[in-house]
Scaffold this motif. Structure first.
Motif, mmCIF file in Angstrom:
data_model
loop_
_atom_site.group_PDB
_atom_site.id
_atom_site.type_symbol
_atom_site.label_atom_id
_atom_site.label_comp_id
_atom_site.label_asym_id
_atom_site.label_seq_id
_atom_site.Cartn_x
_atom_site.Cartn_y
_atom_site.Cartn_z
ATOM 1 N N ASP A 124 44.239 29.754 36.297
ATOM 2 C CA ASP A 124 45.583 29.907 36.837
ATOM 3 C C ASP A 124 46.463 28.853 36.174
ATOM 4 O O ASP A 124 46.255 27.654 36.358
ATOM 5 C CB ASP A 124 45.573 29.737 38.357
ATOM 6 C CG ASP A 124 46.917 30.035 39.006
ATOM 7 O OD1 ASP A 124 47.892 30.339 38.292
ATOM 8 O OD2 ASP A 124 46.990 29.962 40.243
ATOM 9 N N GLY B 176 49.462 26.819 38.658
ATOM 10 C CA GLY B 176 49.137 27.399 39.954
ATOM 11 C C GLY B 176 49.454 26.573 41.181
ATOM 12 O O GLY B 176 48.905 26.831 42.255
ATOM 13 N N ASN C 75 49.426 33.790 35.779
ATOM 14 C CA ASN C 75 50.616 32.935 35.809
ATOM 15 C C ASN C 75 51.630 33.578 36.737
ATOM 16 O O ASN C 75 51.948 34.751 36.589
ATOM 17 C CB ASN C 75 51.203 32.775 34.407
ATOM 18 C CG ASN C 75 52.452 31.922 34.440
ATOM 19 O OD1 ASN C 75 53.558 32.432 34.571
ATOM 20 N ND2 ASN C 75 52.274 30.621 34.354
ATOM 21 N N SER C 76 52.110 32.810 37.681
ATOM 22 C CA SER C 76 53.116 33.308 38.608
ATOM 23 C C SER C 76 54.414 32.535 38.426
ATOM 24 O O SER C 76 54.558 31.436 38.952
ATOM 25 C CB SER C 76 52.632 33.187 40.051
ATOM 26 O OG SER C 76 53.602 33.706 40.930
ATOM 27 N N GLU D 153 47.537 22.419 35.898
ATOM 28 C CA GLU D 153 48.777 22.008 36.554
ATOM 29 C C GLU D 153 49.171 20.627 36.064
ATOM 30 O O GLU D 153 48.342 19.866 35.567
ATOM 31 C CB GLU D 153 48.586 22.021 38.076
ATOM 32 C CG GLU D 153 49.812 21.845 38.906
ATOM 33 C CD GLU D 153 50.957 22.782 38.579
ATOM 34 O OE1 GLU D 153 51.848 22.362 37.808
ATOM 35 O OE2 GLU D 153 50.995 23.912 39.096
ATOM 36 N N LEU E 219 42.261 25.607 37.666
ATOM 37 C CA LEU E 219 43.699 25.472 37.891
ATOM 38 C C LEU E 219 44.247 24.487 36.867
ATOM 39 O O LEU E 219 43.758 23.358 36.768
ATOM 40 C CB LEU E 219 43.965 24.952 39.306
ATOM 41 C CG LEU E 219 45.414 24.638 39.627
ATOM 42 C CD1 LEU E 219 46.212 25.927 39.775
ATOM 43 C CD2 LEU E 219 45.517 23.810 40.884
#
Length: 182
Positions: A14, A17, A100-101, A45, A43
């Motif tokens: 992610d 995320g 990916n959001s 980040e 994750l």
């Protein structure tokens, strides 16, 4: 043919995320369906969010979560957190699903292309990118600019519109699914 099991066949990443809610959901789903148990859920980040995500994931999963900078193969946890500053030091992740959001919309073109390079260098034989984008006409976070980059590099398999709106507690946008096959 496309099978949902292909998405979770290998490792899952992610990108951007946040506190880890999505990566934890993928992990729990895979446990419920009893798919390949050796997969890692990663994750990526930026700091300090990566630290907060580690604490959050440990709390909700009840497991110890490893931070890593180069190699996941010597890590025992099923869920891992990595700071985005380590991207250039990581290879051979064998990732079947990248997610990916919206965070691609928070990046400049150079950063997006850097993540694309990372995905290409760490993909499995069958690898996919699921990407959620919200509609925006602002030049600094345009979904259209992100799509231009992704559509040049990958094959779009399909998309679906999220019809929720701010009054129902969701974000309007589209979820795109790409194949990273070359």
């Amino acid at each position: 043919n496309f099978d949902i099991k292909d998405l979770l066949k290998n490792n899952v990443v992610d990108i951007g995320g946040g506190v880890g809610s999505i990566i934890h959901s993928f992990y729990e789903y895979k446990l419920l369906k009893q798919y390949k148990p050796t997969s890692k859920f990663i994750l990526l980040e930026q700091f300090p969010v990566s630290y907060i995500a580690k604490q959050n994931l440990e709390y909700f999963s009840g497991e110890s979560i490893d931070l890593f900078e180069t190699n996941i193969h010597d890590k025992s946890s099923n869920i891992l957190v990595c700071q985005n500053t380590s991207l250039n030091n990581i290879d051979d992740l064998n990732v079947s699903l990248y997610f990916n959001s919206s965070s691609f919309q928070e990046m400049d073109k150079k950063q997006i292309k850097g993540y694309c390079k990372f995905m290409e260098e760490n993909k499995a034989d069958k690898s996919y990118l699921a990407c959620f984008l919200y509609p925006s006409n602002k030049p600094h976070n345009s979904d259209k600019e992100v799509l231009k980059i992704l559509n040049k590099r990958y094959r779009l398999l399909g998309w679906d519109k999220n019809y929720f709106d701010k009054y129902q507690g969701g974000i309007q946008g589209n979820l795109y699914l790409y194949s990273l096959a070359t």
